[in-house]
Design an enzyme around this catalytic site. Structure first.
Site, PDB file in Angstrom:
ATOM      1  N   LYS A  29       0.039  32.455  37.697  1.00  0.00           N
ATOM      2  CA  LYS A  29      -0.408  31.229  37.452  1.00  0.00           C
ATOM      3  C   LYS A  29       0.211  30.451  38.758  1.00  0.00           C
ATOM      4  O   LYS A  29      -0.428  29.693  39.173  1.00  0.00           O
ATOM      5  CB  LYS A  29       0.080  30.408  36.352  1.00  0.00           C
ATOM      6  CG  LYS A  29       1.339  30.563  36.025  1.00  0.00           C
ATOM      7  CD  LYS A  29       1.987  30.008  34.980  1.00  0.00           C
ATOM      8  CE  LYS A  29       3.568  29.921  34.531  1.00  0.00           C
ATOM      9  NZ  LYS A  29       4.098  29.276  35.637  1.00  0.00           N
ATOM     10  N   THR A  30       1.392  31.130  39.291  1.00  0.00           N
ATOM     11  CA  THR A  30       1.919  30.234  40.323  1.00  0.00           C
ATOM     12  C   THR A  30       1.126  30.637  41.628  1.00  0.00           C
ATOM     13  O   THR A  30       0.945  29.743  42.486  1.00  0.00           O
ATOM     14  CB  THR A  30       3.460  30.924  40.607  1.00  0.00           C
ATOM     15  OG1 THR A  30       4.208  30.747  39.461  1.00  0.00           O
ATOM     16  CG2 THR A  30       4.186  30.201  41.792  1.00  0.00           C
ATOM     17  N   ASP A 212       2.488  22.310  36.215  1.00  0.00           N
ATOM     18  CA  ASP A 212       2.898  23.563  35.764  1.00  0.00           C
ATOM     19  C   ASP A 212       3.486  23.632  34.351  1.00  0.00           C
ATOM     20  O   ASP A 212       3.903  22.683  34.164  1.00  0.00           O
ATOM     21  CB  ASP A 212       3.774  24.496  36.746  1.00  0.00           C
ATOM     22  CG  ASP A 212       3.852  25.607  36.552  1.00  0.00           C
ATOM     23  OD1 ASP A 212       3.287  26.392  35.961  1.00  0.00           O
ATOM     24  OD2 ASP A 212       4.979  26.459  37.020  1.00  0.00           O
ATOM     25  N   GLU A 213       3.297  24.463  33.741  1.00  0.00           N
ATOM     26  CA  GLU A 213       3.964  24.786  32.349  1.00  0.00           C
ATOM     27  C   GLU A 213       3.558  23.517  31.482  1.00  0.00           C
ATOM     28  O   GLU A 213       4.445  23.025  30.672  1.00  0.00           O
ATOM     29  CB  GLU A 213       5.542  24.808  32.503  1.00  0.00           C
ATOM     30  CG  GLU A 213       6.079  25.824  33.379  1.00  0.00           C
ATOM     31  CD  GLU A 213       6.064  27.354  32.492  1.00  0.00           C
ATOM     32  OE1 GLU A 213       5.302  27.422  31.349  1.00  0.00           O
ATOM     33  OE2 GLU A 213       6.258  28.304  33.253  1.00  0.00           O
ATOM     34  N   GLN A 243       3.103  30.356  24.894  1.00  0.00           N
ATOM     35  CA  GLN A 243       4.375  30.237  25.216  1.00  0.00           C
ATOM     36  C   GLN A 243       5.181  28.851  25.084  1.00  0.00           C
ATOM     37  O   GLN A 243       6.094  28.603  25.650  1.00  0.00           O
ATOM     38  CB  GLN A 243       4.686  30.687  26.713  1.00  0.00           C
ATOM     39  CG  GLN A 243       4.282  32.089  26.932  1.00  0.00           C
ATOM     40  CD  GLN A 243       4.332  32.495  28.326  1.00  0.00           C
ATOM     41  OE1 GLN A 243       5.588  32.783  28.923  1.00  0.00           O
ATOM     42  NE2 GLN A 243       3.215  32.605  29.256  1.00  0.00           N
ATOM     43  N   ARG A 594       8.618  39.639  28.733  1.00  0.00           N
ATOM     44  CA  ARG A 594       9.401  39.688  29.933  1.00  0.00           C
ATOM     45  C   ARG A 594       9.399  41.078  30.522  1.00  0.00           C
ATOM     46  O   ARG A 594       9.767  41.171  31.680  1.00  0.00           O
ATOM     47  CB  ARG A 594      10.965  39.491  29.491  1.00  0.00           C
ATOM     48  CG  ARG A 594      11.084  37.834  28.834  1.00  0.00           C
ATOM     49  CD  ARG A 594      10.437  37.027  29.741  1.00  0.00           C
ATOM     50  NE  ARG A 594       8.953  36.466  29.289  1.00  0.00           N
ATOM     51  CZ  ARG A 594       7.835  35.918  29.766  1.00  0.00           C
ATOM     52  NH1 ARG A 594       8.207  35.747  31.196  1.00  0.00           N
ATOM     53  NH2 ARG A 594       6.669  35.591  29.333  1.00  0.00           N
TER      54      ARG A 594
END
Length: 664
Positions: A29-30, A212-213, A243, A594
């Site tokens: 995504k980044t 973002d997020e 998430q 993770r």
């Protein structure tokens, strides 16, 4: 754009209206956000100053800025507005302060400053009560509920008391010309709602927003975003409903549900290819999260190979769990010829870290602990730094308030409120306001006297701090304010001793640094914010990462040990009792995803709670992962022969590690 998959490319190129990018864990995504910023600048004619990318942490903002700087010219990258929500709020408020009755150099109070004000207003020293009040006030602000409305809605005695404190707290902050962390979002939102011309000015300035997020936004942040996007509706929101793990601090997953309703032209693009984890790890994650009600259907997949099975180990108790995890981690690293920093031990709650720290220290294994309190965040260090900040800058209002009231010297809340009101009217610092004749006429002589005495003391010490060595000035400062006696008067003996030891350590460190660098106390203070005495968070540091699941979000590790995966811990007992199991399941999903190459899960058969042993059950989430890719070991069900073999293997591992050390 090379190396981007079709969905990533579609997300970057879409500009026909509002866009929601549902980005699964590890889906790049980044990269999508940074490439889209470059595309807007290089191919679509957007001026960099008209683009804002908003995220939740300074670290994420820095990473984004660094990545964009490799894609577009340096000057263009420097003009972009890449920041946290709160940093954007500060920027808006500094520019528009007068409209809200603030001076542009208003103060920003941290949680400790605010807690002190709430304690004074509540007339209480009970930490549990004060924490509840502070949490309620924060929740009301995040939900856009003003003090009077909070009072009307209060349903319990605790809520009524908190709402009354909220009313006085808001007035006190305004009188001090100060804002708290929540105000940095709340006040710009209120400003845009009540001043259409200012709203239009900022809508024209920030013509494209990237968020973002997005799943972590609260009601107030969502309202601010809607006001900023305006009629153009030019934005890209990137998030993942799977998430969303921050409801406890105000994040509202409903903001994702409301997007298609509030923006009927919204396009949704899903990023489902994972570039982080093996197929087995993703299968387990997908299986767990499938038990939640889905806002948007999504299935992660990977081309990184099937990977090794996920190990699930039952341990007799929490001490044996810590010992077993650390020994297995050592053996795994030895076999893989890896680095310590390839490994993370993740857990639901901070209190679980202690035994793992102890075992890592016993084995002389380097480690980093996330979420621990910084030395500079300790109250006693902040007390002393307040004086030093005031020596360096007399216009530092938060430092003025903290120093003037710690230790207490007869300057009460009423005096400070009057001073804050006067300073706000005159648009000057509290220190300067205290010394003006106009203020002297507003308060009684008995109120003014201790205030002026404090100001004269600061002026005298400031002169010395500018010219004399730190090791000469610091002991005199501590003696003059009688800080040691203050600690022992207000804390239990053991706590006071510990705090005084921290103060001594800090002053000795400053003295040594001053002598080594040839700097005065004022010189040192001006750079103190950039120094962290205990800064182990160097990315080059090769250590095992210990972290809560919340703090690990957004990070990744080659090998993850997920510990304490038991009913009552993950999922947490309170979440089960209050029916909030879905957020706990998302937390498990975050923990699983993770891991890049291997995942090791452990739980205990019994644990000590309040000096009593209690029987533990494995978390329901382990069963939800599906048995096909799990390998179980340990536990009551294990045959005696297997236990003996397991013990023998453990001894063999220990011998192997010892041999490796002796050869080294």
């Amino acid at each position: 754009m090379s190396g981007l998959n079709p969905q990533q490319q579609a997300a970057i190129h879409y500009l026909d209206g509002p866009l929601l990018v549902l980005a699964g864990a590890g889906s790049g995504k980044t990269r999508v956000i940074t490439q889209k910023i470059a595309y807007l600048v290089e191919s679509c004619g957007f001026a960099p100053r008209n683009i804002a990318a908003i995220t939740f942490t300074n670290k994420a903002a820095r990473e984004m800025q660094e990545r964009v700087a490799t894609l577009i010219p340096a000057q263009a990258a420097a003009e972009l507005q890449i920041s946290t929500f709160h940093a954007l709020g500060v920027r808006i408020l500094r520019e528009e302060a007068k409209l809200l009755g603030y001076k542009p150099r208003f103060s920003i109070f941290d949680a400790a400053d605010c807690a002190g004000i709430i304690a004074d207003l509540a007339g209480s020293v009970d930490k549990t009560t004060l924490r509840s009040m502070q949490s309620l006030i924060s929740a009301w602000k995040n939900a856009l509920i003003p003090p009077k409305a909070a009072l009307e809605r209060a349903t319990s005695e605790m809520e009524r008391r908190a709402a009354q404190v909220y009313l006085a707290y808001a007035a006190t902050l305004k009188a001090y010309q100060a804002v708290d962390f929540d105000d940095l979002i709340l006040l710009p939102t209120q400003l845009f709602e009540t001043h259409p011309k200012v709203r239009e000015k900022w809508q024209n300035r920030l013509r494209y927003l990237l968020v973002d997020e997005y799943q972590d936004t609260n009601a107030c942040q969502y309202a601010l975003l809607k006001l900023l996007t305006g009629p153009r509706q030019q934005f890209t929101a990137v998030g993942d409903d799977d998430q969303s793990i921050y409801a406890w601090r105000g994040a509202d997953i409903e903001n994702l549900r409301k997007l298609p309703q509030d923006f009927p032209r919204l396009k949704i693009i899903k990023l489902e290819q994972n570039y982080r984890s093996t197929v087995r790890i993703l299968k387990a994650a997908n299986n767990v999260i499938a038990h939640n009600e889905k806002l948007f259907e999504k299935q992660l997949w990977s081309e990184l190979g099937y990977g090794e099975p996920i190990s699930v180990t039952a341990c007799p108790d929490h001490e044996r769990e810590a010992e077993s995890v650390v020994i297995r981690l050592q053996a795994h690293r030895f076999e893989q010829r890896g680095k310590w920093s390839d490994y993370a031990i993740l857990y639901r709650s901070n209190h679980l870290a202690r035994l793992f720290e102890q075992q890592l220290r016993n084995q002389r294994i380097p480690y980093l602990l996330s979420g621990g309190q910084s030395f500079f965040d300790k109250a006693e260090i902040k007390d002393l730094i307040a004086y030093l900040r005031l020596f360096a800058n007399r216009e530092d209002d938060p430092a003025f308030i903290r120093a003037a009231t710690t230790p207490k010297r007869g300057i009460g809340a009423g005096t400070l409120q009057a001073l804050g009101t006067y300073a706000g009217e005159r648009h000057i610092a509290l220190f300067d306001a205290a010394c003006e004749e106009g203020f002297a006429q507003r308060v009684q002589a008995r109120q003014l006297e201790p205030l002026l005495e404090f100001c004269h003391f600061i002026t005298r010490m400031q002169g010395r701090a500018e010219h004399e060595p730190a090791h000469v000035v610091l002991p005199d400062l501590l003696e003059a304010i009688d800080y040691e006696a203050f600690l022992f008067d207000h804390e239990e003996a053991r706590t006071a001793e510990s705090k005084w030891a921290n103060v001594c350590e800090f002053t000795q460190w400053l003295s040594r640094k001053g002598e080594a660098d040839g700097k005065t106390l004022v010189d040192l203070t001006q750079t103190i914010a950039l120094i962290n005495m205990l800064d182990k968070q160097d990315e080059a540091f090769d250590g095992v990462q210990l972290s809560t699941l919340h703090a690990a979000k957004g990070l990744e590790y080659k090998h993850v040990f997920l510990v304490g995966v038991e009913e009552g811990i993950l999922p947490h007992r309170e979440a089960v009792e209050s029916g909030k199991i879905e957020e706990e399941r998302r937390l498990m999903y975050v923990g699983i995803t993770r891991a890049r190459e291997s995942l090791h899960i452990s739980y205990c058969e019994r644990r000590k709670q309040n000096r009593e042993w209690v029987t533990c059950e494995p978390s329901r989430f382990i069963a939800e992962m599906g048995e096909a890719d799990l390998r179980f070991s340990g536990g009551k069900a294990q045959a005696p022969l297997d236990r003996a073999a397991g013990a023998a293997r453990l001894e063999a591992i220990k011998a192997m590690l010892a041999a490796g050390k002796s050869r080294a």
